[in-house]
Design a protein around this motif. Structure first.
Motif, mmCIF file in Angstrom:
data_model
loop_
_atom_site.group_PDB
_atom_site.id
_atom_site.type_symbol
_atom_site.label_atom_id
_atom_site.label_comp_id
_atom_site.label_asym_id
_atom_site.label_seq_id
_atom_site.Cartn_x
_atom_site.Cartn_y
_atom_site.Cartn_z
ATOM 1 N N GLY A 495 24.831 31.335 44.588
ATOM 2 C CA GLY A 495 24.510 31.140 46.004
ATOM 3 C C GLY A 495 25.758 30.950 46.840
ATOM 4 O O GLY A 495 25.892 31.538 47.926
ATOM 5 N N PHE A 496 26.689 30.138 46.334
ATOM 6 C CA PHE A 496 27.944 29.919 47.066
ATOM 7 C C PHE A 496 28.734 31.224 47.177
ATOM 8 O O PHE A 496 29.242 31.568 48.247
ATOM 9 N N SER A 497 28.842 31.962 46.080
ATOM 10 C CA SER A 497 29.614 33.210 46.076
ATOM 11 C C SER A 497 29.007 34.237 47.015
ATOM 12 O O SER A 497 29.719 34.980 47.697
ATOM 13 N N SER A 498 27.677 34.277 47.052
ATOM 14 C CA SER A 498 26.989 35.215 47.935
ATOM 15 C C SER A 498 27.306 34.918 49.395
ATOM 16 O O SER A 498 27.559 35.831 50.190
ATOM 17 N N ASN A 499 27.314 33.640 49.755
ATOM 18 C CA ASN A 499 27.672 33.234 51.114
ATOM 19 C C ASN A 499 29.131 33.515 51.408
ATOM 20 O O ASN A 499 29.500 33.943 52.505
ATOM 21 N N PHE A 500 29.984 33.248 50.427
ATOM 22 C CA PHE A 500 31.436 33.372 50.598
ATOM 23 C C PHE A 500 31.840 34.836 50.775
ATOM 24 O O PHE A 500 32.420 35.216 51.788
ATOM 25 N N ILE A 501 31.488 35.671 49.808
ATOM 26 C CA ILE A 501 31.904 37.078 49.851
ATOM 27 C C ILE A 501 31.042 37.863 50.836
ATOM 28 O O ILE A 501 31.482 38.875 51.398
ATOM 29 N N GLY A 502 29.825 37.388 51.086
ATOM 30 C CA GLY A 502 28.941 38.070 52.029
ATOM 31 C C GLY A 502 29.517 38.134 53.428
ATOM 32 O O GLY A 502 29.113 38.992 54.235
ATOM 33 N N CYS A 503 30.466 37.249 53.738
ATOM 34 C CA CYS A 503 31.116 37.259 55.055
ATOM 35 C C CYS A 503 31.884 38.556 55.296
ATOM 36 O O CYS A 503 32.241 38.860 56.435
ATOM 37 N N LEU A 504 32.150 39.295 54.238
ATOM 38 C CA LEU A 504 32.850 40.579 54.370
ATOM 39 C C LEU A 504 31.902 41.728 54.680
ATOM 40 O O LEU A 504 32.343 42.835 54.975
ATOM 41 N N GLY A 565 34.196 29.028 41.114
ATOM 42 C CA GLY A 565 34.610 27.671 40.768
ATOM 43 C C GLY A 565 36.115 27.614 40.582
ATOM 44 O O GLY A 565 36.825 28.634 40.676
ATOM 45 N N TYR A 566 36.624 26.415 40.287
ATOM 46 C CA TYR A 566 38.060 26.241 40.096
ATOM 47 C C TYR A 566 38.292 25.202 38.993
ATOM 48 O O TYR A 566 38.704 24.077 39.258
ATOM 49 N N PRO A 567 37.983 25.574 37.736
ATOM 50 C CA PRO A 567 38.147 24.636 36.613
ATOM 51 C C PRO A 567 39.630 24.382 36.326
ATOM 52 O O PRO A 567 40.315 25.248 35.755
ATOM 53 N N ASP A 581 40.845 36.307 41.110
ATOM 54 C CA ASP A 581 40.751 35.268 42.150
ATOM 55 C C ASP A 581 39.650 34.282 41.771
ATOM 56 O O ASP A 581 38.862 34.526 40.850
ATOM 57 N N PHE A 582 39.624 33.162 42.520
ATOM 58 C CA PHE A 582 38.645 32.115 42.281
ATOM 59 C C PHE A 582 37.875 31.833 43.571
ATOM 60 O O PHE A 582 38.470 31.692 44.647
ATOM 61 N N ILE A 583 36.561 31.761 43.468
ATOM 62 C CA ILE A 583 35.713 31.494 44.631
ATOM 63 C C ILE A 583 35.292 30.030 44.577
ATOM 64 O O ILE A 583 34.533 29.623 43.687
ATOM 65 N N HIS A 584 35.784 29.225 45.503
ATOM 66 C CA HIS A 584 35.483 27.794 45.456
ATOM 67 C C HIS A 584 35.642 27.180 46.842
ATOM 68 O O HIS A 584 36.102 27.831 47.794
ATOM 69 N N MET A 585 35.280 25.906 46.977
ATOM 70 C CA MET A 585 35.237 25.224 48.273
ATOM 71 C C MET A 585 36.590 25.162 48.973
ATOM 72 O O MET A 585 36.662 25.156 50.190
ATOM 73 N N LYS A 586 37.671 25.092 48.203
ATOM 74 C CA LYS A 586 38.991 24.922 48.804
ATOM 75 C C LYS A 586 39.715 26.249 49.034
ATOM 76 O O LYS A 586 40.836 26.260 49.541
ATOM 77 N N ARG A 587 39.100 27.339 48.685
ATOM 78 C CA ARG A 587 39.710 28.659 48.894
ATOM 79 C C ARG A 587 39.628 29.018 50.357
ATOM 80 O O ARG A 587 38.565 28.951 50.987
#
Length: 606
Positions: A495-504, A565-567, A581-587
């Motif tokens: 869900g987070f990734s969909s929102n994040f990359i969906g902005c493109l 995520g960013y483990p 790349d990493f998809i996470h809150m601080k990116r």
């Protein structure tokens, strides 16, 4: 009716209210229900009479407000009153020999256009040409009651870098525009500050200083203080911070009253501030533009409750099209609903007596007053403008807001959260190119410019490349969310990734989950995915990473390999294996958009 309706109920103390709130918080600290404003002061969840025993009087010239519409062509001037419009803004600007908006080249043009609008109040935006039409403006007051001209050399300097007139003649020009009842010829365009990213407190403080500078120049030119005060009016912006915007307009009235009373006792009460409020383009978005209907409506409500005299709401689609018939209708109707269904024009000061708003007004007024005094001590608004102090402070604030948006610490619906990936606005290209031209303007000028720039601009710029890519007949990049392992974590990260990359504006393909990585990558290959995002838990990544990279290199060697995520303990291993790349809150989302578009579409769309 003289009886108090609540006299039969026991009084509830402040302590009782606080205890009930703490009980509802179930162990969470009190700070959870307080908030800090952009200006740096804290607001409690509720206030009572004991917090502000004496309420201020907010003075206004007339009750209610005027539903105001922008007119940029003669065809738009017809039948305004039939549509519910109370006042019109006639826009006519000249630049490098070209004229924009309404054709107003002579007094006959102005008089003809004014007649077509009907006998309603007029705001005529001619900028530096205003003095040339002074006599016509004054003549129009007999048929239109109120006429506002927008001569504002400091405003011109902010946008163009020059005053647009001789500096030593400003006072004389002010004098030529003053002295006619019903006509105010000098506008203070703090809207420019808001459109460029100024905070509410900055706009308030600078408006006051701007006004004082112009008052003094009137007086230096021999204009009586009453005429000087009558000749000034304020064109302010409205943002999306609902309660603080209400407080801003109320604080503006209170503080301007105090300023005028310092020049002449009682003047502030007899000549309250005259305010035109316009929705700021800073908060409007080009994508998911229908949300702008909500932004415009709440902004208008803030201005109404705050006490603006004229209010204009920009069309929801104004960021990407000039064909705004529907947008203008919705903008008008938003105000008509506030008037005829909410009856907000029936009360002189709708916010009066709300201790929450009263305390917010007081704190904002105190903060702005402190800033105003600082500007005055340093030589006043004109001096600060010439030094570039004001421009630098506003630019710094706007940059901070953009960083906050890119980090998703602030949400702008449809832009950095809950985007609609299939939405396309190829027509936005022209607007973006025009903005880019203004941003790259390098000619030297006396004053540092401010460039009005919506908050979502960087997002719009990168996302629009996808729209142009699709418009040229090319395939949109496909993003495949490879969900595996822990059900809760894979769903959350998908869900987070969909929102994040969906902005493109890329094609997003979610999945219910795969039994193996080999199966998931094979499905991604079948669908021709350019980007594959592994979505699982940090604990499982330690096992999944080597196999995921191996399968990707085998089946989709040219595609991007992303990790949701960013483990921290696995970053070095992931990078060494070849995770892109990493998809996470601080990116930083804007940086990611630039990287993705450069890789999959290219920096240009030629």
């Amino acid at each position: 009716m003289n009886e108090f309706l609540f006299s039969d109920f026991p009084e509830v103390s402040t302590e009782d209210w606080k205890n009930q709130i703490l009980k509802d918080l179930k162990g969470s600290p009190w700070d959870k229900v307080t908030w800090e404003t952009e200006e740096g002061f804290k607001i409690e969840p509720f206030y009572r009479k004991e917090d502000l025993p004496v309420l201020p009087r907010v003075f206004k010239r007339n009750p209610g407000w005027k539903v105001t519409e922008v007119v940029t062509s003669e065809s738009e001037s017809k039948s305004l009153t039939e549509k519910g419009v109370d006042a019109a803004i006639l826009i006519s600007h000249e630049e490098a020999g070209k004229q924009y908006g309404c054709k107003i080249s002579s007094t006959s043009d102005l008089e003809s256009l004014a007649k077509s609008v009907g006998e309603i109040p007029l705001i005529v935006s001619l900028a530096t040409r205003t003095p040339k039409f002074s006599d016509s403006f004054k003549k129009l007051t007999s048929s239109h009651n109120t006429v506002l001209g927008d001569f504002d050399p400091y405003g011109t300097a902010l946008l163009c870098g020059e005053l647009g007139c001789e500096e030593n003649n400003i006072g004389k020009t002010f004098q030529s525009l003053s002295g006619t009842k019903g006509f105010s010829g000098v506008g203070i365009h703090s809207l420019y500050l808001r459109d460029s990213g100024a905070s509410i407190g900055q706009e308030l403080a600078y408006s006051l200083s701007w006004g004082v500078d112009y008052l003094n120049q009137h007086l230096d030119a021999g204009v009586p203080v009453e005429e000087a005060a009558s000749n000034l009016w304020f064109w302010m912006g409205i943002g999306s911070d609902y309660f603080t915007e209400i407080a801003k307009f109320r604080a503006m009235r209170i503080l301007w009253t105090e300023i005028l009373n310092a020049y002449k006792p009682g003047l502030g009460e007899t000549l309250p501030a005259l305010i035109l409020a316009q929705t700021s383009s800073f908060q409007y978005t080009a994508y998911d533009p229908y949300v702008n209907m909500l932004r415009g409506t709440t902004a208008a409500m803030s201005a109404v409750i705050g006490g603006a005299d004229f209010i204009t709401v920009s069309p929801f689609d104004s960021e990407y099209t000039t064909k705004q018939e529907l947008g203008k209708r919705i903008a008008r109707n938003a105000q008509l609903l506030l008037r005829y269904e909410s009856f907000l024009d029936k009360v002189e000061d709708p916010a009066s007596g709300s201790y929450y708003l009263e305390v917010l007004t007081k704190k904002l007024a105190e903060t702005a007053w402190g800033k105003f005094q600082t500007v005055e001590k340093e030589g006043g608004f004109g001096a600060a403008l010439k030094k570039g102090t004001i421009q630098k402070e506003i630019t710094a604030r706007a940059s901070k807001k953009r960083e906050t948006l890119a980090a998703k610490k602030e949400i702008l619906l449809g832009t950095n959260q809950y985007p609609l990936p299939t939405e396309r606005h190829a027509e936005l290209k022209e607007s973006l190119a025009e903005t880019e031209k203004r941003l790259s303007y390098t000619d030297k000028s006396t004053y540092e410019r401010l460039v009005p720039l919506r908050l979502s601009y960087e997002f719009d710029k990168w996302r629009n490349k996808t729209d142009l890519h699709v418009a040229s007949g090319k395939k949109v990049p496909t993003v495949f969310l490879l969900t595996i392992g822990d059900l809760t974590m894979r769903k959350a990260r998908a869900g987070f990734s969909s929102n994040f990359i969906g902005c493109l504006g890329y094609e997003m393909i979610d999945n219910l989950g795969f039994a193996s990585l080999k199966e998931g990558v094979a499905k991604a290959k079948e669908l021709g995915a350019e980007i594959v995002v592994l979505c699982s838990s940090d604990e499982e990544y330690a096992t999944y990473l080597p196999e995921f990279v191996s399968e990707m290199k085998s089946q989709l060697p040219s595609s991007w390999k992303l990790l949701a995520g960013y483990p921290k303990d696995l970053i070095s291993q992931a990078e060494s294996l070849g995770i892109d790349d990493f998809i996470h809150m601080k990116r930083n989302l804007v940086e990611f958009m630039e990287k993705a578009q450069t890789k999959w579409i290219g920096k240009t769309n030629e």
